[in-house]
Scaffold this active site. Structure first.
Site, PDB file in Angstrom:
ATOM      1  N   CYS A 112       0.871  -1.177   0.000  1.00 11.81           N
ATOM      2  CA  CYS A 112       0.000   0.000   0.000  1.00 11.81           C
ATOM      3  C   CYS A 112       0.908   1.227   0.000  1.00 11.81           C
ATOM      4  O   CYS A 112       1.722   1.404   0.910  1.00 11.81           O
ATOM      5  CB  CYS A 112      -0.925   0.003   1.215  1.00 11.81           C
ATOM      6  SG  CYS A 112      -1.785   1.577   1.426  1.00 11.81           S
ATOM      7  N   CYS A 144       0.646   3.414   3.124  1.00  8.24           N
ATOM      8  CA  CYS A 144       1.269   2.779   4.301  1.00  8.24           C
ATOM      9  C   CYS A 144       2.794   2.943   4.213  1.00  8.24           C
ATOM     10  O   CYS A 144       3.455   3.150   5.228  1.00  8.24           O
ATOM     11  CB  CYS A 144       0.877   1.316   4.420  1.00  8.24           C
ATOM     12  SG  CYS A 144      -0.792   1.077   5.077  1.00  8.24           S
ATOM     13  N   ASP A 189      -0.018  16.498  -2.068  1.00  5.51           N
ATOM     14  CA  ASP A 189      -0.249  15.594  -3.199  1.00  5.51           C
ATOM     15  C   ASP A 189       0.860  15.794  -4.234  1.00  5.51           C
ATOM     16  O   ASP A 189       1.274  16.925  -4.519  1.00  5.51           O
ATOM     17  CB  ASP A 189      -1.616  15.877  -3.831  1.00  5.51           C
ATOM     18  CG  ASP A 189      -2.074  14.747  -4.733  1.00  5.51           C
ATOM     19  OD1 ASP A 189      -3.021  14.033  -4.371  1.00  5.51           O
ATOM     20  OD2 ASP A 189      -1.466  14.569  -5.824  1.00  5.51           O
ATOM     21  N   HIS A 199      -4.489   1.446   8.355  1.00  3.54           N
ATOM     22  CA  HIS A 199      -4.916   1.150   6.983  1.00  3.54           C
ATOM     23  C   HIS A 199      -6.416   0.865   6.956  1.00  3.54           C
ATOM     24  O   HIS A 199      -6.872  -0.153   7.470  1.00  3.54           O
ATOM     25  CB  HIS A 199      -4.158  -0.045   6.387  1.00  3.54           C
ATOM     26  CG  HIS A 199      -4.594  -0.328   4.975  1.00  3.54           C
ATOM     27  ND1 HIS A 199      -4.004   0.257   3.877  1.00  3.54           N
ATOM     28  CD2 HIS A 199      -5.619  -1.083   4.500  1.00  3.54           C
ATOM     29  CE1 HIS A 199      -4.633  -0.137   2.784  1.00  3.54           C
ATOM     30  NE2 HIS A 199      -5.614  -0.957   3.132  1.00  3.54           N
ATOM     31  N   ASN A 234     -12.623  10.119  -2.678  1.00  2.00           N
ATOM     32  CA  ASN A 234     -13.094   9.236  -3.737  1.00  2.00           C
ATOM     33  C   ASN A 234     -13.211   7.840  -3.156  1.00  2.00           C
ATOM     34  O   ASN A 234     -12.299   7.358  -2.490  1.00  2.00           O
ATOM     35  CB  ASN A 234     -12.116   9.257  -4.911  1.00  2.00           C
ATOM     36  CG  ASN A 234     -12.003  10.635  -5.542  1.00  2.00           C
ATOM     37  OD1 ASN A 234     -13.013  11.324  -5.694  1.00  2.00           O
ATOM     38  ND2 ASN A 234     -10.806  11.055  -5.886  1.00  2.00           N
ATOM     39  N   HIS A 294      -6.249   3.311   0.131  1.00  3.44           N
ATOM     40  CA  HIS A 294      -6.034   3.651   1.545  1.00  3.44           C
ATOM     41  C   HIS A 294      -6.801   4.959   1.731  1.00  3.44           C
ATOM     42  O   HIS A 294      -6.506   5.947   1.042  1.00  3.44           O
ATOM     43  CB  HIS A 294      -4.535   3.810   1.831  1.00  3.44           C
ATOM     44  CG  HIS A 294      -4.187   4.143   3.252  1.00  3.44           C
ATOM     45  ND1 HIS A 294      -3.257   3.407   3.997  1.00  3.44           N
ATOM     46  CD2 HIS A 294      -4.609   5.135   4.081  1.00  3.44           C
ATOM     47  CE1 HIS A 294      -3.150   3.931   5.206  1.00  3.44           C
ATOM     48  NE2 HIS A 294      -3.949   4.991   5.284  1.00  3.44           N
ATOM     49  N   HIS A 337      -8.290   8.377   2.059  1.00  2.09           N
ATOM     50  CA  HIS A 337      -7.638   9.686   2.084  1.00  2.09           C
ATOM     51  C   HIS A 337      -8.633  10.768   1.751  1.00  2.09           C
ATOM     52  O   HIS A 337      -9.566  10.563   0.969  1.00  2.09           O
ATOM     53  CB  HIS A 337      -6.443   9.732   1.112  1.00  2.09           C
ATOM     54  CG  HIS A 337      -6.749   9.289  -0.275  1.00  2.09           C
ATOM     55  ND1 HIS A 337      -6.870   7.967  -0.633  1.00  2.09           N
ATOM     56  CD2 HIS A 337      -6.989   9.998  -1.411  1.00  2.09           C
ATOM     57  CE1 HIS A 337      -7.146   7.877  -1.928  1.00  2.09           C
ATOM     58  NE2 HIS A 337      -7.238   9.099  -2.416  1.00  2.09           N
TER      59      HIS A 337
END
Ligand code: AMP
Ligand code: ZN
Length: 114
Positions: free
Chosen positions: A4, A7, A30, A46, A87, A98, A100
């Site tokens: 991930c 992670c 980002d 997670h 999303n 994961h 966000h």
């Protein structure tokens, strides 16, 4: 969780430009900003997506919104305003599995669909 990306960012295996961190929450810029300010806020635990939140995660999710409020103050865009997006799943266009929250700020945001 292995494999991930977020992670790995939490563990420091992949670098990020951190904005905020505590024992439960991390925020970083980002890599491909869609606005002058584009920050991602994630739980360190997670959780795959909004659809995977359990009752025991609810306090953590509430905390994340408090962190978003704090970041908006510290980064100076609270007054001008901002947008928060998560999303979820295939139809929501989620690419990283994961949970966000995107914070978009720093300009008048277009493409308002709601
Ligand atoms: P989503 O499409 O909602 O899953 O959003 C994933 C976001 O993660 C996108 O806006 C990507 O630009 C961003 N992203 C992907 N890799 C990284 C990275 N290594 N560091 C920071 N942001 C990233
Ligand atoms: Zn993860």
């Amino acid at each position: 969780m292995e494999d991930c990306l977020f992670c790995k960012i939490i563990k420091g295996e992949i670098p990020s430009k951190k904005v905020y961190e505590d024992e439960e929450v991390l925020a970083f810029h980002d890599i491909n900003p869609e606005a002058p300010i584009h920050i991602l806020v994630i739980p360190k635990k997670h959780i795959t997506s909004l659809a995977h939140i359990t009752k025991e995660d609810e306090a953590l999710i509430g905390k994340i919104f408090g962190v978003i409020n704090k970041i908006s103050e510290e980064q100076g865009f609270k007054e001008d305003g901002y947008r928060v997006i998560t999303n979820c799943g295939k139809n929501g266009g989620q690419s990283i599995k994961h949970l966000h929250f995107h914070i978009l700020a720093g300009k008048m945001l277009g493409e308002k669909i709601l």
